[in-house]
Design an enzyme around this catalytic site. Structure first.
Site, PDB file in Angstrom:
ATOM      1  N   VAL A  60      18.905 -21.301  50.889  1.00 53.00           N
ATOM      2  CA  VAL A  60      20.187 -21.953  50.579  1.00 53.00           C
ATOM      3  C   VAL A  60      20.783 -22.728  51.752  1.00 53.00           C
ATOM      4  O   VAL A  60      21.738 -23.481  51.556  1.00 53.00           O
ATOM      5  CB  VAL A  60      21.240 -20.928  50.090  1.00 53.00           C
ATOM      6  CG1 VAL A  60      20.857 -20.370  48.738  1.00 53.00           C
ATOM      7  CG2 VAL A  60      21.440 -19.825  51.117  1.00 53.00           C
ATOM      8  N   TYR A  61      20.271 -22.564  52.949  1.00 56.38           N
ATOM      9  CA  TYR A  61      20.866 -23.259  54.091  1.00 56.38           C
ATOM     10  C   TYR A  61      20.664 -24.762  53.961  1.00 56.38           C
ATOM     11  O   TYR A  61      19.537 -25.256  53.980  1.00 56.38           O
ATOM     12  CB  TYR A  61      20.262 -22.772  55.406  1.00 56.38           C
ATOM     13  CG  TYR A  61      20.555 -21.325  55.754  1.00 56.38           C
ATOM     14  CD1 TYR A  61      21.558 -20.611  55.098  1.00 56.38           C
ATOM     15  CD2 TYR A  61      19.834 -20.675  56.743  1.00 56.38           C
ATOM     16  CE1 TYR A  61      21.826 -19.291  55.419  1.00 56.38           C
ATOM     17  CE2 TYR A  61      20.101 -19.354  57.082  1.00 56.38           C
ATOM     18  CZ  TYR A  61      21.094 -18.665  56.412  1.00 56.38           C
ATOM     19  OH  TYR A  61      21.353 -17.355  56.738  1.00 56.38           O
ATOM     20  N   SER A  62      21.786 -25.474  53.809  1.00 52.20           N
ATOM     21  CA  SER A  62      21.766 -26.926  53.582  1.00 52.20           C
ATOM     22  C   SER A  62      20.827 -27.286  52.436  1.00 52.20           C
ATOM     23  O   SER A  62      20.094 -28.270  52.495  1.00 52.20           O
ATOM     24  CB  SER A  62      21.370 -27.672  54.857  1.00 52.20           C
ATOM     25  OG  SER A  62      22.396 -27.608  55.816  1.00 52.20           O
TER      26      SER A  62
END
Length: 328
Positions: A60-62
């Site tokens: 989910v990071y960026s």
């Protein structure tokens, strides 16, 4: 750099894990403060040159950009067998049904997506980003076991949950002969020590390595109270962690003051002291340190060599008061 075994496994990791949440696309939700790829690559290379071999990211990071940037940089700057690469699954990656969570469908889909973005055949540590109360534990643990048996992950880990939930997952895996979690990535720092009540004793008893996230309390342990940064102004999650109703702000201030005093006496940055406090705990394998500037990496590496005295530790811990559970 120092290296230790990850929990009770035979895997060697650096005492500092580089958190890769700050690598991505500037302005993209949910991390508008993320760094661009060129800047991110410089920091990753600096970490490798400083002896860090452990890197943690998440799908989910960026929206996947962190995995892409991290994977490309590590492929260019290091040999795959030299690094320990971790990522996570649980957060929502698309709208509609099955866009997140820990169902068998989601786990199997997201491990393949993560491997594609990272540009590798396997990750060393595949972690559930949170507990999924809407999916049977048996379904999640069997799916993770199958990921390991397929050679797509070497180990599995958990993150931010109640101790009873971790115990249930471990018991379920043991009962079925499935792969068990070897790590707990949890919210733990001088401003939030609720994990000491049940989670840390459980991990110590079961040989589970602890990988604290937010070890500097989103930077609050490194600066004077009320000081803001570019990230703090847009980090909504930090508000949920440290600005909750009923929180004892005076206790926080006394802790931050204690860190500043010890750091001044030692003539080192405050980050050294806050990280050294975490590293002195035998259950902590490696704090996950997020960075946005070269000095952040320098501070993290230097903290490994700082040994606090018992009196200094007592000064740092004395002001703490109980908190509401946060980070799950």
């Amino acid at each position: 750099m120092q290296y230790v075994k990850l929990g009770s496994t035979g895997l060697d990791i650096s005492r500092i894990c580089l958190g890769c949440m700050s690598f991505g696309v500037p302005g993209r939700a949910p991390h508008p403060w993320a760094l661009d790829e060129e800047t991110s690559r410089t920091l990753i290379r600096q970490a490798l040159e400083g002896g860090i071999n452990f890197f943690d990211t998440a799908n989910v990071y960026s929206a996947g950009a962190s995995e892409e940037i991290t994977g490309r940089a590590l492929k260019d700057f290091a040999r795959r067998e030299e690094i320990v690469l971790a990522t996570k699954v649980h957060g929502r990656m698309h709208e509609g049904p099955n866009g997140g969570g820990l169902s068998r469908k989601t786990v199997m889909t997201e491990i393949d997506n993560s491997l594609r973005r990272l540009g590798t055949d396997y990750v060393d540590l595949y972690q559930i980003h949170r507990f999924d109360a809407h999916t049977p534990v048996e379904e999640t643990m069997e799916a993770l076991h199958d990921v390991v048996k397929a050679g797509k992950a070497r180990y599995i880990g958990a993150s931010s949950m109640y101790a009873w939930q971790l115990s249930k997952a471990q018991y379920t895996a043991r009962a079925h002969g499935w792969t068990r979690f070897v790590t707990m990535q949890n919210h733990y720092n001088l401003l939030y020590r609720e994990e000491e009540r049940e989670m840390l004793p459980l991990c110590a008893d079961q040989g589970i390595g602890v990988l604290p996230w937010s070890p500097l309390a989103r930077g609050r342990l490194t600066r004077d109270p009320d000081t803001t940064t570019a990230r703090s102004g847009t980090d909504a999650f930090a508000g949920k962690l440290y600005e909750t109703e009923g929180r004892d702000d005076s206790s926080d201030r006394r802790i931050v003051d204690a860190v500043a005093q010890v750091a001044a006496e030692r003539e080192v940055p405050r980050a050294h002291v806050a990280l050294a406090w975490l590293l002195h705990h035998s259950t902590v394998s490696a704090p996950i340190v997020g960075v946005t500037k070269p000095p952040h990496i320098e501070d993290a590496i230097a903290a490994v060599g700082l040994e606090l005295t018992e009196k200094e530790i007592e000064r740092l811990e004395q002001p703490y008061t109980p908190r509401a559970i946060s980070g799950h």
